[in-house]
Design an enzyme around this catalytic site. Structure first.
Site, PDB file in Angstrom:
ATOM      1  N   ASP A  95      59.766  35.036 100.205  1.00 54.88           N
ATOM      2  CA  ASP A  95      58.538  35.176 100.997  1.00 54.88           C
ATOM      3  C   ASP A  95      58.799  36.040 102.222  1.00 54.88           C
ATOM      4  OD1 ASP A  95      55.898  34.887 101.527  1.00 54.88           O
ATOM      5  OD2 ASP A  95      56.054  32.882 102.407  1.00 54.88           O
TER       6      ASP A  95
ATOM      7  N   GLY B 203      51.314  28.436 116.409  1.00 56.80           N
ATOM      8  CA  GLY B 203      50.649  28.972 115.233  1.00 56.80           C
ATOM      9  C   GLY B 203      50.667  27.951 114.137  1.00 56.80           C
TER      10      GLY B 203
ATOM     11  N   VAL C 219      53.169  24.898 114.233  1.00 58.64           N
ATOM     12  CA  VAL C 219      54.419  25.121 114.935  1.00 58.64           C
ATOM     13  C   VAL C 219      54.128  25.041 116.434  1.00 58.64           C
ATOM     14  CG1 VAL C 219      56.325  26.702 115.308  1.00 58.64           C
ATOM     15  CG2 VAL C 219      55.206  26.642 113.099  1.00 58.64           C
TER      16      VAL C 219
ATOM     17  N   PHE D 149      52.907  25.414 105.943  1.00 58.22           N
ATOM     18  CA  PHE D 149      53.108  23.994 105.703  1.00 58.22           C
ATOM     19  C   PHE D 149      52.780  23.112 106.891  1.00 58.22           C
ATOM     20  CE2 PHE D 149      56.162  26.079 102.777  1.00 58.22           C
ATOM     21  CZ  PHE D 149      55.465  25.778 101.618  1.00 58.22           C
ATOM     22  N   GLY D 150      52.301  23.718 107.972  1.00 55.13           N
ATOM     23  CA  GLY D 150      51.933  22.885 109.101  1.00 55.13           C
ATOM     24  C   GLY D 150      52.056  23.650 110.406  1.00 55.13           C
TER      25      GLY D 150
END
Ligand SMILES: *[C@@H]1O[C@H](CO)[C@@H](O)[C@H](O)[C@H]1NC(C)=O
Ligand SMILES: *[C@@H]1O[C@H](CO)[C@@H](O)[C@H](O)[C@H]1NC(C)=O
Ligand SMILES: *[C@@H]1O[C@H](CO)[C@@H](O)[C@H](O)[C@H]1NC(C)=O
Ligand SMILES: *[C@@H]1O[C@H](CO)[C@@H](O)[C@H](O)[C@H]1NC(C)=O
Ligand SMILES: *[C@@H]1O[C@H](CO)[C@@H](O)[C@H](O)[C@H]1NC(C)=O
Length: 751
Positions: free
Chosen positions: A633, A515, A522, A519-520
């Site tokens: 979060d 996914g 996985v 931030f980037g």
């Protein structure tokens, strides 16, 4: 809000129900008594409990022993291979002193083996977790007729002997479960190998998977460091009757267990009263170098350098340079210069080493190191030697013959000395140095002393300056500070190297992409040995700068809780930042609750389990960890699920730490996810534990209603889910007010 309150009340009510355990103390079992499926037998001091259970998803019944405080931590199973199909099992002690487990048709499903017949047999569960059969009041362990500690399952407990009784031929070893649902012996075992100097091995069927090594007086040679408290009471006994390792309990109120899990990984857990959970204090096989013989003969494995893992020992060269350069290491290295054999050889000393495989070694407990080296030089096939016991300057002798296999260099201290035999010509440079004339040597010594002095002074000045900066609160961190906790102490976090990560993820192939986080991407990865990992690669132009990255690494590395996702390691280089997490096969919560197929898998007991887990994880962050942490979060997609659907909170990129009694803070940068942010945070940037609890409330509502808070639509109004719940609740209060005949009791149970 009212609805939220009632949910929490419900939660607390259910928690308190769980606390009332169903344990019944029956003391001991005698031939006139028995234990049924519904009964349990509590140990004398109350630490352990014996009874029937069903592991994981299995419906079969097993007789086992677990902790009274933590009933799912099963430490021993009787009928591992012969489960009962129903709950009509019965445990009895025969007049001869044999424990028998009977099924509904009175057939023996499992029995203890005791060869001697007792006059007055009694079975008792001791407070060490040992189920014993003894004659009358006999308490000497040597005279027990039978004890469960002689037949361990996947758990090593203090006071158990791991090793061999050479007189009876009994081997006491640990064997993993087949899976978390099946306690039958799996493919992994941890046992003592008696060839050469005895060592403990982790075996996969008949193959060596990893070595825990031999006992050097202080610790296992391949673990490389001692225990925090050297007077730990660990004991290694080696005589003509017995060879075993035994850990004596230091403090009966501290529980620790050593488990060989179904994947062959040995883990040491310690019970933490404050959180009522098991803390993983140590994992063996944390890095690749623990894989047996990864580097082949005469080479050493190290995790320090970024490009190579294996290196030939000094005086040795790769057997096949082509294979070696393409990182195919298993052929190992060979001597550059053959041994001269008679008089022409010497030793190269290696320090900080995990000693090689001792299965082809020879040892003597009394010999000195000098005699040991002499003996080695006198036998042409001897390749290395070392001290057997490292206490008090070292004593005893171990000699290796033939290949030296499975050497590791400890990069962070620890390990011991190994003397490797090479031809004297390999040591020529050492000899040349001794030919210097004495004046020259003196001059060199003097000038280096002056130089060192200078260095020392500069060092002290620099140190003072750094300290001053620190005190002013302007700590300038550089890359090497990445692994420092807030208090400046080091957090042990393995550095994975980029090539290992690339190999594990098939060069970050898109097939392995799990996914895309904020931030980037996985990726899923598989390490050599089969361990699965999740690899978070922070995109170079992601919003997560060095600051968020540091926060995440420092925070998660210092957190240990079963409901928080575990960070296994990281990799940092200028613009490449990678985090390695444990892999969560069941994805995240949002895959279940917002999906029609997924919803079917999430019944109420599972929901409740997940809610309790998330609440426990959050409680740990807010109250029980060393620093107070506000996650900021919390949302369904950040609740990951492991293979048993245990929830784990993840993604700490936005987390903030609070000092001792700070309870709220403000930020100019409101970051988080709409729909989960509390109003005061979204509007004013004020965050506190309450804002996390708000997000938890939204998650609960979403789980129960199976609808998203944001994106919720209702024909009658245009509120979101939260708004909808608060209106419906108002409708209910109105209803109750009208119906004043409803008694107060009902109302108080609802609110
Ligand atoms: C009890 O065990 C025996 C022997 O293992 C087996 O033949 C029998 O079917 C079992 N009875 C039940 C009710 O499971
Ligand atoms: C009990 O004894 C028999 C025969 O001596 C042996 O085959 C069996 O493995 C023993 N069982 C246990 C649990 O020790
Ligand atoms: C055992 O551990 C507990 C909790 O850590 C501590 O309070 C107690 O003093 C210890 N007892 C001994 C004898 O060391
Ligand atoms: C597990 O770790 C704890 C804490 O480091 C230690 O006290 C205990 O002895 C260890 N247990 C085993 C069986 O190694
Ligand atoms: C060298 O050691 C090996 C292994 O212990 C032994 O078999 C052999 O006889 C020894 N050779 C000599 C010359 O002592």
């Amino acid at each position: 809000m009212q609805a939220l309150r009632s949910f929490f009340m419900c939660l607390f009510f259910l928690f308190s129900l769980l606390r009332i355990s169903a344990a019944t103390a029956l003391g001991t079992i005698t031939p006139s008594g028995y234990i049924r499926d519904a009964d349990t037998l509590v140990s004398v001091g109350g630490s352990y409990e014996l009874g029937f259970f069903s592991p994981g998803k299995s419906k079969s019944r097993y007789l086992g022993i677990w902790y009274t405080d933590s009933t799912d931590a099963v430490v021993w199973v009787a009928n591992r291979e012969t489960p009962l199909g129903d709950s009509s099992g019965l445990l009895k002690l025969t007049e001869q002193g044999v424990l028998v487990l009977l099924n509904s048709s009175n057939n023996i499903v499992w029995s203890s083996n005791s060869s001697t017949i007792a006059g007055n047999p009694v079975s008792q569960l001791l407070d060490s977790g040992n189920l014993v059969v003894q004659d009358g009041k006999e308490t000497n362990p040597d005279n027990f007729l039978w004890q469960s500690f002689d037949y361990p399952c996947d758990t090593y407990l203090p006071e158990m002997k791991l090793g061999w009784d050479l007189v009876t031929g009994l081997e006491r070893y640990i064997s993993s479960w087949k899976s978390t649902d099946d306690p039958a012996p799996g493919e992994f075992s941890m046992r003592m190998d008696l060839r050469g100097l005895p060592q403990i091995l982790i075996m996969k069927e008949a193959k060596i998977q990893a070595r825990i090594g031999s006992w050097n007086g202080l610790y296992w040679t391949t673990i490389g460091y001692g225990e925090p408290n050297p007077i730990s009471g660990s004991e290694f006994v080696m005589n003509k009757d017995e060879v075993y390792f035994e850990k004596r309990p230091r403090n009966m109120s501290v529980f620790s267990r050593y488990v060989l899990n179904p994947l062959g990984v040995a883990e040491n857990f310690t019970w933490v009263y404050q959180t009522q959970s098991w803390e993983l204090s140590y994992t063996f096989q944390a890095d690749q170098c623990e894989t047996y013989a990864l580097c082949g003969p005469f080479s050493s494995c190290s995790f320090k350098s970024s490009s190579t893992i294996c290196a030939c020992l000094k005086g040795f060269v790769p057997k096949s340079l082509k294979d070696w350069n393409s990182r195919y290491w298993s052929d190992g290295c060979v001597r550059r210069t053959p041994l001269a054999c008679s008089d022409g050889d010497d030793f190269i000393t290696y320090s900080g080493i995990k000693l090689p495989d001792t299965s082809t070694s020879w040892f003597d407990k009394r010999m000195s190191l000098k005699e040991c080296k002499g003996l080695c030089l006198g036998n042409c096939s001897c390749t290395a030697c070392a001290n057997l016991d490292i206490r008090e300057g070292g004593s005893g002798c171990v000699l290796w013959f033939g290949n030296l296999i499975d050497i590791k260099e400890f990069t962070s201290g620890g390990g011991q000395d190994l003397y490797i035999r090479v031809a004297a010509s390999e040591l020529d440079h050492v000899k040349k140095r001794s030919n210097f004339n004495k004046r020259k040597l003196l001059a060199i010594l003097l000038s280096s002393a002056v130089f060192l002095m200078g260095l020392l002074i500069v060092g002290i000045i620099l140190y003072k300056q750094k300290k001053k900066l620190r005190n002013e609160g302007h700590r300038r961190k550089d890359c090497s500070d990445e692994y420092l906790g807030e208090d400046g102490e080091e957090i042990e976090l393995p550095l994975f190297d980029l090539t290992t990560i690339a190999k594990a993820t098939d060069n970050f192939s898109s097939c392995n992409k799990l996914g895309e986080g904020g931030f980037g991407p996985v990726y899923k990865g598989t390490l050599i040995g089969g361990k699965e990992i999740a690899v978070k690669r922070l995109s170079k132009n992601s919003g997560q700068g060095m600051r968020e990255f540091k926060t995440e690494v420092i925070l998660i590395a210092s957190l240990q809780h079963r409901n928080l996702v575990k960070l296994l390691g990281c990799w940092i280089q200028k613009d490449e930042k990678i985090l390695i997490y444990e892999f969560m096969p069941n994805k995240s919560l949002d895959f279940y609750i917002f999906d029609q197929e997924g919803q079917k898998l999430l019944d109420w007991p599972k929901c409740f389990h997940i809610i309790s887990g998330v609440a426990r994880g959050l409680l740990y962050l807010h109250q029980d960890s060393r620093l107070r942490i506000i996650h900021r979060d919390l949302k369904c997609s950040n609740i990951l699920l492991d293979d048993n659907m245990n929830p784990k909170i993840s993604d700490f990129g936005l987390a903030k730490t609070f000092g001792g009694d700070q309870s709220q803070a403000n930020t100019n940068r409101v970051v988080g996810t709409y729909g989960y942010m509390s109003p005061e945070y979204a509007a004013d940037g004020t965050f506190s534990m309450k804002s996390d609890v708000f997000s938890l409330g939204v998650i609960l509502l979403e789980m129960l209603s199976r609808k998203k808070n944001r994106g919720f639509r209702h024909p009658d109004h245009d509120h979101n889910l939260l708004g909808h719940v608060s209106i419906t609740n108002e409708v209910m209060i109105f209803y109750f007010k009208k119906k004043s005949e409803l008694d107060g009791a009902l109302r108080s149970t609802v609110f």
